[in-house]
Design a protein around this motif. Structure first.
Motif, PDB file in Angstrom:
ATOM      1  N   GLN A 122      34.269  26.433 -54.041  1.00 20.74           N
ATOM      2  CA  GLN A 122      33.136  26.944 -54.806  1.00 20.74           C
ATOM      3  C   GLN A 122      32.391  28.023 -54.044  1.00 20.74           C
ATOM      4  OE1 GLN A 122      29.438  24.555 -55.180  1.00 20.74           O
ATOM      5  NE2 GLN A 122      29.809  24.624 -57.364  1.00 20.74           N
ATOM      6  N   PHE A 123      32.411  27.936 -52.689  1.00 17.36           N
ATOM      7  CA  PHE A 123      31.652  28.891 -51.904  1.00 17.36           C
ATOM      8  C   PHE A 123      32.314  30.261 -51.877  1.00 17.36           C
ATOM      9  CE2 PHE A 123      29.860  24.954 -50.429  1.00 17.36           C
ATOM     10  CZ  PHE A 123      28.526  25.274 -50.305  1.00 17.36           C
ATOM     11  N   GLY A 124      33.561  30.360 -52.309  1.00 18.06           N
ATOM     12  CA  GLY A 124      34.206  31.651 -52.365  1.00 18.06           C
ATOM     13  C   GLY A 124      34.200  32.229 -53.756  1.00 18.06           C
ATOM     14  N   ASN A 125      33.640  31.546 -54.740  1.00 16.76           N
ATOM     15  CA  ASN A 125      33.644  32.003 -56.111  1.00 16.76           C
ATOM     16  C   ASN A 125      32.548  33.029 -56.350  1.00 16.76           C
ATOM     17  OD1 ASN A 125      35.720  30.275 -56.620  1.00 16.76           O
ATOM     18  ND2 ASN A 125      34.481  28.710 -57.583  1.00 16.76           N
ATOM     19  N   ASP A 126      32.680  33.754 -57.468  1.00 12.53           N
ATOM     20  CA  ASP A 126      31.682  34.739 -57.840  1.00 12.53           C
ATOM     21  C   ASP A 126      30.572  34.126 -58.671  1.00 12.53           C
ATOM     22  OD1 ASP A 126      32.962  36.857 -56.544  1.00 12.53           O
ATOM     23  OD2 ASP A 126      34.283  37.194 -58.247  1.00 12.53           O
ATOM     24  N   GLU A 127      30.700  32.866 -59.028  1.00 17.18           N
ATOM     25  CA  GLU A 127      29.652  32.209 -59.792  1.00 17.18           C
ATOM     26  C   GLU A 127      29.590  30.733 -59.441  1.00 17.18           C
ATOM     27  OE1 GLU A 127      30.709  32.848 -63.918  1.00 17.18           O
ATOM     28  OE2 GLU A 127      31.785  30.940 -64.013  1.00 17.18           O
ATOM     29  N   LEU A 128      28.418  30.171 -59.666  1.00 14.70           N
ATOM     30  CA  LEU A 128      28.207  28.736 -59.533  1.00 14.70           C
ATOM     31  C   LEU A 128      27.957  28.197 -60.929  1.00 14.70           C
ATOM     32  CD1 LEU A 128      25.772  28.668 -56.462  1.00 14.70           C
ATOM     33  CD2 LEU A 128      28.221  28.210 -56.455  1.00 14.70           C
ATOM     34  N   ARG A 129      28.623  27.104 -61.272  1.00 14.08           N
ATOM     35  CA  ARG A 129      28.531  26.573 -62.633  1.00 14.08           C
ATOM     36  C   ARG A 129      28.331  25.065 -62.585  1.00 14.08           C
ATOM     37  NH1 ARG A 129      30.446  28.413 -67.657  1.00 14.08           N
ATOM     38  NH2 ARG A 129      31.301  30.248 -66.595  1.00 14.08           N
ATOM     39  N   HIS A 130      27.426  24.590 -63.414  1.00 16.27           N
ATOM     40  CA  HIS A 130      27.196  23.151 -63.530  1.00 16.27           C
ATOM     41  C   HIS A 130      26.791  22.874 -64.970  1.00 16.27           C
ATOM     42  CE1 HIS A 130      26.350  19.116 -62.016  1.00 16.27           C
ATOM     43  NE2 HIS A 130      25.227  19.133 -62.705  1.00 16.27           N
ATOM     44  N   GLY A 131      27.706  22.321 -65.748  1.00 11.63           N
ATOM     45  CA  GLY A 131      27.457  22.142 -67.163  1.00 11.63           C
ATOM     46  C   GLY A 131      27.256  23.493 -67.817  1.00 11.63           C
ATOM     47  N   GLU A 132      26.147  23.672 -68.513  1.00 10.89           N
ATOM     48  CA  GLU A 132      25.842  24.945 -69.165  1.00 10.89           C
ATOM     49  C   GLU A 132      25.124  25.931 -68.254  1.00 10.89           C
ATOM     50  OE1 GLU A 132      25.377  23.860 -73.866  1.00 10.89           O
ATOM     51  OE2 GLU A 132      23.570  23.862 -72.627  1.00 10.89           O
ATOM     52  N   ILE A 133      24.770  25.490 -67.050  1.00 15.41           N
ATOM     53  CA  ILE A 133      24.013  26.343 -66.129  1.00 15.41           C
ATOM     54  C   ILE A 133      24.980  27.184 -65.301  1.00 15.41           C
ATOM     55  CG2 ILE A 133      22.337  26.392 -64.254  1.00 15.41           C
ATOM     56  CD1 ILE A 133      21.501  23.545 -65.198  1.00 15.41           C
ATOM     57  N   VAL A 134      24.772  28.496 -65.298  1.00 12.37           N
ATOM     58  CA  VAL A 134      25.666  29.405 -64.578  1.00 12.37           C
ATOM     59  C   VAL A 134      24.832  30.409 -63.781  1.00 12.37           C
ATOM     60  CG1 VAL A 134      27.496  31.133 -64.759  1.00 12.37           C
ATOM     61  CG2 VAL A 134      27.434  29.211 -66.366  1.00 12.37           C
ATOM     62  N   LEU A 135      25.169  30.554 -62.494  1.00 13.76           N
ATOM     63  CA  LEU A 135      24.618  31.623 -61.663  1.00 13.76           C
ATOM     64  C   LEU A 135      25.740  32.602 -61.370  1.00 13.76           C
ATOM     65  CD1 LEU A 135      22.339  30.061 -58.878  1.00 13.76           C
ATOM     66  CD2 LEU A 135      21.654  31.149 -61.003  1.00 13.76           C
ATOM     67  N   ASP A 136      25.577  33.847 -61.761  1.00 19.83           N
ATOM     68  CA  ASP A 136      26.550  34.892 -61.459  1.00 19.83           C
ATOM     69  C   ASP A 136      26.126  35.546 -60.150  1.00 19.83           C
ATOM     70  OD1 ASP A 136      27.938  37.412 -61.302  1.00 19.83           O
ATOM     71  OD2 ASP A 136      28.479  37.131 -63.411  1.00 19.83           O
ATOM     72  N   LEU A 137      26.923  35.352 -59.102  1.00 14.47           N
ATOM     73  CA  LEU A 137      26.544  35.811 -57.774  1.00 14.47           C
ATOM     74  C   LEU A 137      26.767  37.299 -57.573  1.00 14.47           C
ATOM     75  CD1 LEU A 137      28.024  32.837 -55.709  1.00 14.47           C
ATOM     76  CD2 LEU A 137      25.723  33.087 -56.648  1.00 14.47           C
ATOM     77  N   ARG A 138      27.497  37.934 -58.490  1.00  7.39           N
ATOM     78  CA  ARG A 138      27.711  39.374 -58.383  1.00  7.39           C
ATOM     79  C   ARG A 138      26.604  40.157 -59.087  1.00  7.39           C
ATOM     80  NH1 ARG A 138      33.602  40.219 -60.654  1.00  7.39           N
ATOM     81  NH2 ARG A 138      32.715  38.778 -62.189  1.00  7.39           N
ATOM     82  N   SER A 139      26.306  39.753 -60.316  1.00  4.73           N
ATOM     83  CA  SER A 139      25.283  40.472 -61.078  1.00  4.73           C
ATOM     84  C   SER A 139      23.882  39.923 -60.837  1.00  4.73           C
ATOM     85  CB  SER A 139      25.595  40.400 -62.576  1.00  4.73           C
ATOM     86  OG  SER A 139      25.538  39.052 -63.033  1.00  4.73           O
ATOM     87  N   TYR A 140      23.798  38.816 -60.096  1.00  2.00           N
ATOM     88  CA  TYR A 140      22.508  38.188 -59.777  1.00  2.00           C
ATOM     89  C   TYR A 140      21.777  37.816 -61.054  1.00  2.00           C
ATOM     90  CZ  TYR A 140      18.698  37.111 -56.526  1.00  2.00           C
ATOM     91  OH  TYR A 140      17.758  36.474 -55.769  1.00  2.00           O
ATOM     92  N   THR A 141      22.512  37.219 -61.985  1.00  2.00           N
ATOM     93  CA  THR A 141      21.921  36.757 -63.240  1.00  2.00           C
ATOM     94  C   THR A 141      22.165  35.268 -63.397  1.00  2.00           C
ATOM     95  OG1 THR A 141      23.947  37.313 -64.470  1.00  2.00           O
ATOM     96  CG2 THR A 141      22.197  38.976 -64.396  1.00  2.00           C
ATOM     97  N   ALA A 142      21.293  34.638 -64.192  1.00  2.00           N
ATOM     98  CA  ALA A 142      21.404  33.198 -64.429  1.00  2.00           C
ATOM     99  C   ALA A 142      21.295  32.940 -65.923  1.00  2.00           C
ATOM    100  CB  ALA A 142      20.306  32.448 -63.685  1.00  2.00           C
ATOM    101  N   ARG A 143      21.980  31.909 -66.388  1.00  3.41           N
ATOM    102  CA  ARG A 143      21.871  31.551 -67.795  1.00  3.41           C
ATOM    103  C   ARG A 143      22.116  30.049 -67.962  1.00  3.41           C
ATOM    104  NH1 ARG A 143      27.179  33.560 -67.436  1.00  3.41           N
ATOM    105  NH2 ARG A 143      28.750  32.220 -68.440  1.00  3.41           N
TER     106      ARG A 143
END
Length: 226
Positions: A122-143
């Motif tokens: 997970q630490f090498g991915n471009d996003e963190l995801r948990h259920g419907e919660i997503v952090l995009d580590l490239r675009s610095y956006t959350a949803r």
């Protein structure tokens, strides 16, 4: 990411701890084998950086104890021993990597990052995801689902830390050390304040709150209920 450092040279331990914290890792430090073993067996660490020569138990014995307990923690063994037979002994004791002293801190960080990617992809991915919660580590956006979350930098770091440790109870001090790592005189109560801010943005009406308050300890991010 949580790192355990077991090093009896207190000056070197302080330097390593500072370097790791500057990379925004959460670091616990022990200066002898027994204390290091007690922390290690809690099973809460992604990577353990362990010196070979320690008072009490040595590094290889800590490695063997971790493997006997089937801990998922990746172990980097530090040592002044550079002979092939010593490296073999280190690996056979359960170490995942081996770094000979003296070393450059850049190499130490590179090896820690490599171990974190290998044992926690997970630490090498471009996003963190948990259920419907997503952090995009490239675009610095959350949803959450299709709803975008307008987070401040502090709220972002707080949610990132919860996501990286989903399912684990984090103490207020652990959260404080990660989110406010470069700030001084920040009180633990600030964690409660920002958790409330984050909840307001994370949870729309009718949505379950995935952040669980563990009374007297801290917080945990749990899976959302169907």
């Amino acid at each position: 990411m949580r790192i355990l450092l077991v090093e009896d040279d207190k000056r070197l331990a302080r330097l390593i701890e500072r370097v790791l914290r500057e990379e925004r890792y959460t670091v616990d430090v022990a200066h002898d084998g027994e204390s290091g073993l007690d922390l290690l067996l809690q099973g809460a660490y992604d990577v353990a950086v362990i010196d070979w020569m320690l008072p009490g138990r040595d590094g290889p014995s800590l490695c063997r104890a971790a493997r006997a307990a089937r801990l998922p923690t990746a172990i980097l063994l530090l040592t002044a021993r550079g002979q092939i037979e010593d490296k073999v002994l280190g690996f056979e004791s359960g170490a995942d990597d081996y770094l000979v002293k003296p070393f450059a801190f850049e190499e130490l960080l590179a090896r820690v990052r490599a171990l974190s990617r290998r044992f926690n992809p997970q630490f090498g991915n471009d996003e963190l995801r948990h259920g419907e919660i997503v952090l995009d580590l490239r675009s610095y956006t959350a949803r959450r689902g299709t709803r975008r979350l307008d987070l401040t930098p502090t709220e972002w770091r707080l949610l990132e830390y919860l996501l990286r440790n989903a399912g684990q109870t984090l103490t207020r001090q652990q959260i404080l050390d990660y989110v406010w790592s470069f700030e001084h005189d920040v009180q633990p109560q600030m964690v409660d304040v920002y958790i409330s801010y984050l909840r307001r943005k994370l949870n729309a009406p009718g949505e379950a709150d995935p952040i669980v308050t563990v009374r007297g300890i801290g917080y945990r991010l749990e899976a959302e209920r169907a």
